[in-house]
Design an enzyme around this catalytic site. Structure first.
Site, mmCIF file in Angstrom:
data_model
loop_
_atom_site.group_PDB
_atom_site.id
_atom_site.type_symbol
_atom_site.label_atom_id
_atom_site.label_comp_id
_atom_site.label_asym_id
_atom_site.label_seq_id
_atom_site.Cartn_x
_atom_site.Cartn_y
_atom_site.Cartn_z
ATOM 1 N N CYS A 273 0.796 -1.238 0.000
ATOM 2 C CA CYS A 273 0.000 0.000 0.000
ATOM 3 C C CYS A 273 0.825 1.284 0.000
ATOM 4 C CB CYS A 273 -0.923 0.010 1.212
ATOM 5 S SG CYS A 273 -2.152 -1.283 1.156
HETATM 6 N N1 LIG Z 1 -2.956 -5.872 1.996
HETATM 7 C C1 LIG Z 1 -3.345 -4.799 2.648
HETATM 8 O O1 LIG Z 1 -2.917 -4.555 3.767
HETATM 9 C C2 LIG Z 1 -4.371 -3.854 2.045
HETATM 10 C C3 LIG Z 1 -5.035 -2.966 2.903
HETATM 11 C C4 LIG Z 1 -5.985 -2.110 2.354
HETATM 12 C C5 LIG Z 1 -6.245 -2.134 0.993
HETATM 13 N N2 LIG Z 1 -5.570 -2.990 0.177
HETATM 14 C C6 LIG Z 1 -5.898 -2.985 -1.257
HETATM 15 O O2 LIG Z 1 -6.766 -4.088 -1.516
HETATM 16 C C7 LIG Z 1 -6.526 -4.604 -2.828
HETATM 17 C C8 LIG Z 1 -6.199 -6.094 -2.745
HETATM 18 O O3 LIG Z 1 -4.993 -6.257 -2.029
HETATM 19 P P1 LIG Z 1 -4.549 -7.621 -1.333
HETATM 20 O O4 LIG Z 1 -3.455 -7.263 -0.383
HETATM 21 O O5 LIG Z 1 -5.739 -8.360 -0.824
HETATM 22 O O6 LIG Z 1 -3.949 -8.409 -2.591
HETATM 23 P P2 LIG Z 1 -3.481 -9.934 -2.627
HETATM 24 O O7 LIG Z 1 -2.426 -10.008 -3.656
HETATM 25 O O8 LIG Z 1 -3.232 -10.432 -1.249
HETATM 26 O O9 LIG Z 1 -4.786 -10.714 -3.150
HETATM 27 C C9 LIG Z 1 -5.378 -10.456 -4.368
HETATM 28 C C10 LIG Z 1 -6.026 -11.736 -4.866
HETATM 29 O O10 LIG Z 1 -6.725 -11.397 -6.076
HETATM 30 C C11 LIG Z 1 -6.558 -12.471 -6.994
HETATM 31 N N3 LIG Z 1 -6.846 -11.961 -8.324
HETATM 32 C C12 LIG Z 1 -6.069 -11.204 -9.122
HETATM 33 N N4 LIG Z 1 -6.726 -10.901 -10.263
HETATM 34 C C13 LIG Z 1 -7.941 -11.506 -10.181
HETATM 35 C C14 LIG Z 1 -9.060 -11.550 -11.044
HETATM 36 N N5 LIG Z 1 -9.084 -10.915 -12.191
HETATM 37 N N6 LIG Z 1 -10.118 -12.290 -10.637
HETATM 38 C C15 LIG Z 1 -10.113 -12.944 -9.469
HETATM 39 N N7 LIG Z 1 -9.081 -12.909 -8.587
HETATM 40 C C16 LIG Z 1 -8.013 -12.192 -8.955
HETATM 41 C C17 LIG Z 1 -5.142 -12.946 -6.759
HETATM 42 O O11 LIG Z 1 -4.969 -14.264 -7.242
HETATM 43 C C18 LIG Z 1 -5.041 -12.841 -5.232
HETATM 44 O O12 LIG Z 1 -5.427 -14.028 -4.593
HETATM 45 C C19 LIG Z 1 -5.421 -3.749 -3.419
HETATM 46 O O13 LIG Z 1 -5.999 -2.699 -4.139
HETATM 47 C C20 LIG Z 1 -4.729 -3.190 -2.192
HETATM 48 O O14 LIG Z 1 -4.080 -1.968 -2.462
HETATM 49 C C21 LIG Z 1 -4.645 -3.870 0.673
#
Ligand SMILES: NC(=O)c1ccc[n+]([C@@H]2O[C@H](COP(=O)([O-])OP(=O)(O)OC[C@H]3O[C@@H](n4cnc5c(N)ncnc54)[C@H](O)[C@@H]3O)[C@@H](O)[C@H]2O)c1
Length: 436
Positions: A273
């Site tokens: 992030c």
């Molecule tokens: N990790 C954090 O602490 C956090 C906190 C707040 C917001 N976010 C935001 O949330 C969002 C997700 O982050 P995350 O950390 O959960 O990511 P992550 O990489 O942990 O998980 C994302 C998942 O999405 C899947 N994916 C990718 N493309 C896909 C598609 N087209 N269809 C279905 N599944 C798909 C991936 O295989 C993966 O399992 C991002 O925008 C991030 O900036 C993350």
């Protein structure tokens, strides 16, 4: 007018919720809906992840595998890579990654791919919510046209909203249900419906006037953090020149009971992030003919920290009449933050690669990260022992994992560079410990 049937299904927790993306954000959210009694499907393109989830193996520290297993057995949660499930869903929430491309511009291809799947399977009376962090305008400029092209009447039979995820993985005090949810809908009906949904699982929902406000609120939170970390990092450089302890000064300032929030210096910024999201806003502003100066300056300062840490290690060794070339460096922690095994964008990897470039021998301990790749070469974590601490020319603390005994580190290691102030308060010999 909102579809009465959909309202009822949400209020009675009979709605079928699909969460696209089952990572750090999507899985805890899906589990929270399932716990509340909804039938939930986690949709992910990663087949290994789907397989693991369906046998109760959680992929994030915020969801215990036992809890996942119980929900699977109760028939309230299941994972799939088949997007056909979206056709049966009343609610679709998108939680896919939003990284940067090679040129550091936003890469929203995952969001577009997921939204296309949802739009292709749209059926009347569906609520669709984007949670991925993204640039202001994404929901209105990118998602809305996809649904309109499928003849969805947004605000009438299709309800589209943005609600940023604010989860802080491993934070025991604030889990999904404790963190207020900000919600902005394309129309007031979209906002009200999304708000109704989240009120079933979180205590506080904050409605804002548009998706753009909600998108910007999330970016402002992360820019705020990034800028304040940069300020603390630059302050550390200044304190060093003035010969005072940064930590002592910040802790003294933090005794002011109002108008001050302490941030502490570190070896650089990491994770999914803070190093990434501000660039989403800077990019959008550039398109609007405006340079986001604070964002650029903060980025510059934070990205210079790994070099500064290398310099601190070099100086600390030099004071012991040692040089970096040939020195044995033992790093404690390589994850980007305390208590997690996530090394995405971790400054530790950059620091260790540079130290090795300069001829240092590198070993590391991290109970959460069994191995890392440094410039294409795999390095395995060691089990930390007193012998390792004593044999290192310099112990370099890069992540303040709660698992290390920092008192013991100071007792045994000949030389310590502590970029996290983990050894703060433990008595050290003169010149033995360098802190940021
Ligand atoms: N990790 C954090 O602490 C956090 C906190 C707040 C917001 N976010 C935001 O949330 C969002 C997700 O982050 P995350 O950390 O959960 O990511 P992550 O990489 O942990 O998980 C994302 C998942 O999405 C899947 N994916 C990718 N493309 C896909 C598609 N087209 N269809 C279905 N599944 C798909 C991936 O295989 C993966 O399992 C991002 O925008 C991030 O900036 C993350």
């Amino acid at each position: 007018m909102i579809d009465a049937h959909l309202i009822e299904r949400i209020q009675d927790h009979r709605a079928h919720v699909s969460v696209i993306g089952q990572g750090y954000v999507g899985l805890p959210l899906a589990v929270e809906f399932a716990r509340a009694g909804f039938t939930v499907t986690g949709v992910d393109v990663d087949l290994d992840r789907v397989g693991a989830l369906n046998v109760g193996r959680s992929s994030t520290p915020d969801v215990a595998s036992e809890d996942l297993t119980a929900l699977l057995h109760a028939g309230r949660y299941g994972a799939t890579s088949d997007f056909a499930v979206l056709e049966e869903s009343d609610v679709v929430v998108i939680c896919v990654p939003t990284p940067l491309g090679k040129s550091k511009d936003p890469d929203i291809s995952f969001v577009v791919a997921a939204a296309e799947q949802a739009a292709r399977r749209f059926r009347p009376a569906q609520l669709v919510i984007l949670e991925s962090t993204t640039y202001p305008g994404t929901t209105e400029e990118v998602l809305l046209p996809l649904f309109e092209a499928r003849r969805a009447q947004v605000g009438v039979n299709c309800f589209l909203a943005f609600s940023p995820e604010r989860i802080d993985p491993t934070n025991q005090n604030f889990k999904v249900r404790d963190i207020p949810k900000v919600v902005g809908g394309i129309t007031p009906a979209c906002r009200r419906l999304a708000s109704l949904l989240y009120r079933q699982i979180v205590a506080t929902v904050v409605e804002v006037s548009s998706p753009k406000v909600a998108e910007l609120a999330k970016l402002y939170e992360n820019v705020f953090r990034n800028v304040n970390i940069a300020l603390a990092n630059e302050f550390a450089l200044m304190c060093r020149r003035l010969g005072v302890s940064t930590r002592e000064v910040i802790d003294a300032a933090a005794t002011k009971p109002f108008g001050f929030l302490p941030f502490y210096p570190g070896p650089g910024i990491g994770g999914h992030c803070i190093p990434v999201d501000p660039n989403y806003l800077a990019w959008k502003m550039r398109l609007n003919g405006y340079e986001a100066r604070f964002i650029h300056l903060a980025d510059q300062i934070n990205r210079a920290m790994p070099d500064y840490v290398v310099e601190l290690v070099t100086q600390a060794l030099n004071e012991q009449r040692r040089c970096l070339n040939g020195a044995k460096i033992l790093a404690l922690g390589v994850a980007y933050k305390r208590g997690v095994g996530d090394t995405r964008e971790s400054p530790a990897l950059e620091i260790l690669a540079r130290l090795r470039d300069k001829g240092a021998g590198i070993a590391y301990a991290d109970p959460y990260v069994p191995s890392i790749i440094l410039d294409g070469v795999q390095l395995k974590a060691i089990e930390l022992s007193d012998q390792d601490l004593a044999a290192a020319d310099c112990v370099l603390i890069l992540t303040d994992h709660p698992d290390f005994d920092y008192r013991r580190v100071v007792e045994v290691a000949p030389l310590v560079v502590d970029t996290r102030n983990a050894t703060w308060g433990y008595p050290a010999r003169a010149g033995q410990v360098t802190r940021l």
